[in-house]
Write a protein that holds these residues in place. Sequence first.
Motif, PDB file in Angstrom:
ATOM      1  N   ILE A 161       0.660  -1.410   0.335  1.00 31.72           N
ATOM      2  CA  ILE A 161      -0.046  -0.013   0.103  1.00 31.72           C
ATOM      3  C   ILE A 161       1.013   1.176   0.089  1.00 31.72           C
ATOM      4  N   THR A 162       0.730   2.003  -0.993  1.00 37.87           N
ATOM      5  CA  THR A 162       1.471   3.218  -1.045  1.00 37.87           C
ATOM      6  C   THR A 162       0.628   4.628  -0.897  1.00 37.87           C
ATOM      7  N   PRO A 163       1.382   5.795  -0.538  1.00 33.65           N
ATOM      8  CA  PRO A 163       0.751   7.055  -0.241  1.00 33.65           C
ATOM      9  C   PRO A 163       0.703   7.735  -1.151  1.00 33.65           C
ATOM     10  N   TRP A 164       0.278   8.982  -1.149  1.00 27.64           N
ATOM     11  CA  TRP A 164      -0.076  10.102  -2.203  1.00 27.64           C
ATOM     12  C   TRP A 164       0.898  11.202  -2.118  1.00 27.64           C
ATOM     13  N   ASN A 165       1.996  11.258  -1.398  1.00 25.11           N
ATOM     14  CA  ASN A 165       2.974  12.318  -1.501  1.00 25.11           C
ATOM     15  C   ASN A 165       3.872  12.090  -2.644  1.00 25.11           C
ATOM     16  N   PHE A 166       4.479  10.864  -2.784  1.00 30.04           N
ATOM     17  CA  PHE A 166       5.321  10.691  -3.784  1.00 30.04           C
ATOM     18  C   PHE A 166       5.034   9.353  -4.475  1.00 30.04           C
ATOM     19  N   PHE A 289       9.959  21.305   0.567  1.00 31.38           N
ATOM     20  CA  PHE A 289      10.114  20.371  -0.341  1.00 31.38           C
ATOM     21  C   PHE A 289       8.667  19.564  -0.618  1.00 31.38           C
ATOM     22  N   ASN A 290       8.229  19.443  -1.770  1.00 32.05           N
ATOM     23  CA  ASN A 290       6.946  18.912  -1.928  1.00 32.05           C
ATOM     24  C   ASN A 290       5.924  19.273  -1.176  1.00 32.05           C
ATOM     25  N   ALA A 291       5.822  20.589  -0.692  1.00 30.81           N
ATOM     26  CA  ALA A 291       5.053  21.282   0.081  1.00 30.81           C
ATOM     27  C   ALA A 291       4.907  20.554   1.643  1.00 30.81           C
ATOM     28  N   GLY A 292       6.139  20.297   2.048  1.00 19.14           N
ATOM     29  CA  GLY A 292       6.117  19.632   3.223  1.00 19.14           C
ATOM     30  C   GLY A 292       5.719  18.306   3.372  1.00 19.14           C
ATOM     31  N   VAL A 298      11.784  18.601   7.357  1.00 22.90           N
ATOM     32  CA  VAL A 298      12.443  19.111   8.470  1.00 22.90           C
ATOM     33  C   VAL A 298      11.055  19.956   9.010  1.00 22.90           C
ATOM     34  N   THR A 299      10.464  19.659  10.276  1.00 24.88           N
ATOM     35  CA  THR A 299       9.292  20.392  10.485  1.00 24.88           C
ATOM     36  C   THR A 299       9.551  21.264  12.040  1.00 24.88           C
ATOM     37  N   THR A 393       2.242  17.603  10.614  1.00 30.13           N
ATOM     38  CA  THR A 393       1.314  18.577  10.138  1.00 30.13           C
ATOM     39  C   THR A 393       1.264  18.165   8.473  1.00 30.13           C
ATOM     40  N   PHE A 394       2.383  17.764   8.066  1.00 29.39           N
ATOM     41  CA  PHE A 394       2.627  17.399   6.514  1.00 29.39           C
ATOM     42  C   PHE A 394       2.018  18.578   5.658  1.00 29.39           C
ATOM     43  N   ALA A 395       2.902  19.542   6.018  1.00 32.56           N
ATOM     44  CA  ALA A 395       2.575  20.685   5.019  1.00 32.56           C
ATOM     45  C   ALA A 395       3.823  21.558   5.292  1.00 32.56           C
ATOM     46  N   PRO A 396       3.991  22.818   4.462  1.00 28.27           N
ATOM     47  CA  PRO A 396       5.283  23.359   4.885  1.00 28.27           C
ATOM     48  C   PRO A 396       5.227  24.225   5.796  1.00 28.27           C
ATOM     49  N   VAL A 397       5.346  23.975   6.999  1.00 30.99           N
ATOM     50  CA  VAL A 397       4.981  24.428   8.127  1.00 30.99           C
ATOM     51  C   VAL A 397       6.119  24.139   9.032  1.00 30.99           C
ATOM     52  N   LEU A 398       7.077  25.111   9.567  1.00 31.26           N
ATOM     53  CA  LEU A 398       8.287  24.788  10.626  1.00 31.26           C
ATOM     54  C   LEU A 398       8.026  25.724  11.850  1.00 31.26           C
TER      55      LEU A 398
END
Length: 489
Positions: A161-166, A289-292, A298-299, A393-398
């Motif tokens: 089972i694979t995810p949607w990010n890559f 990268f890849n919208a986080g 890095v988060t 979060t899985f977003a470009p948020v640090l």
Amino acid sequence: MNLNHYLSVEEISVSTRLQNYINGAFVAASGAGDFELTSPVTGERVALSPVSDAADVDAAFAAARIAFSSWKSVTPSERQRCLLALADKLEQHSDELVEAQHRNTGQPRRIIAAEEVAAGADQLRFFAGAARLLEGRGAAEYLEGHTSYVRREPVGVVAQITPWNFPLMMALWKIGPALAAGNTIVLKPSETTPESTLVLARLAGEVLPAGVFNVVLGDSSTGALLTDHDTPAMVAITGSVRAGQAVAASAAKSVKRTHLELGGKAPAVVFADADLHKAAELILTFGTFNAGQDCTAVTRVLVQDSVHDEFVELLATQAAKLTTGDPDDAKNDYGPLNNARHFETVRTKLQRIPDHTTVVTGGVPAEDAKGFFVQPTIITGVRQDDQLVQEETFAPVLTVQPFSTEEEAITLANGVDYALASSVWTTNQGQAMRVSRDLDFGCVWVNTHLLLVAEMPHGGFKSSGYGKDLSLYSVEEYTRVKHVMHAVD
């Protein structure tokens, strides 16, 4: 609409119902439900994907089971030849793969081409070589009068089972080692990003025997059918912690082997003696990268208190240089979040940040923004028990936290449930060695982050799961070890 092949991007319309790939052919799913695929760039529907049912899953596993009876005996050199041929096909069909994936993810095309197609072909070539390098203890007389040796055998049929990010890269990380070891596969891609996997399936069908690689489409209910099925000897998933827990619980009922690569909450530990300008530039790059949407992104930025304010300013300066939100992906440093549900989850988290924090740049997406874009966001003043620090979060948020001592930095870095990836930024070699040793993460980078090579393992500890992708370790995960002893007299 019944299709006897996977249509090119130009031929697909919003009424197209995608098909499963089973036993070397595209076949319509028998499941009655459909899932709308929408463009993360525009929010518009681009295709329909079926929710495969038990009959579809049964057919895929039946094909894989029959194919395994012969594929398991194919020589390593022949498996190598097949994987090398598939790698060549990836490069030859790069444009098609890029367009199929861009429709589902909105990622900049140049990123897909470089980081998934080209890198994926290279990784397949590594696995092709690894097919001929399985290891075990040498044959010897460990007991007088008896010779023992170890056989490494494929585990059998594998559910993946694979995810949607890559989507493409994660599929290659799964099928590469499994095929190299002699297994057959039934793979379910994420319901929101199936199209590049379908192109991959068609290309694989041109070099692999029918039934060796099968793809079924669907949502989490289809995934549950895979993990609950009696056929697979192993279930491998890259996904969220919750999804991994569900797979592990289901597999435990029949004592299936599992390979879990789950979430992350990667810290970048920045000491005062680091090259701050370079660190800020790279950390922003690796955090957005890849919208986080990368479990190794890095988060959490942990920076020594004496340079905290300076470093925050440097991060903000770098954030201002990044571009996203343009329908023309060539103008974007990164693309949108993948889907409306995830976009709303991130929006809600940003709307509920505690009053003691400060949003230095970015923040809540604009209400009228088209597509699922989030600006690079930097938040200071967070506390260790804040949701933004503890949960993915899985977003470009640090987030940025200060520390005083090496010991405090390690405590803060390790003080989350995830343990996939981390980095240390310092010019002090002794400090880099000590901190690398004490960070409780499956990967530690020094003065860089996020970079991966096929020869080295990728995987975490704690809630980030277990099992290694890439490297010879991943191939070994798809094998079982058998001891054979011969009486010599």
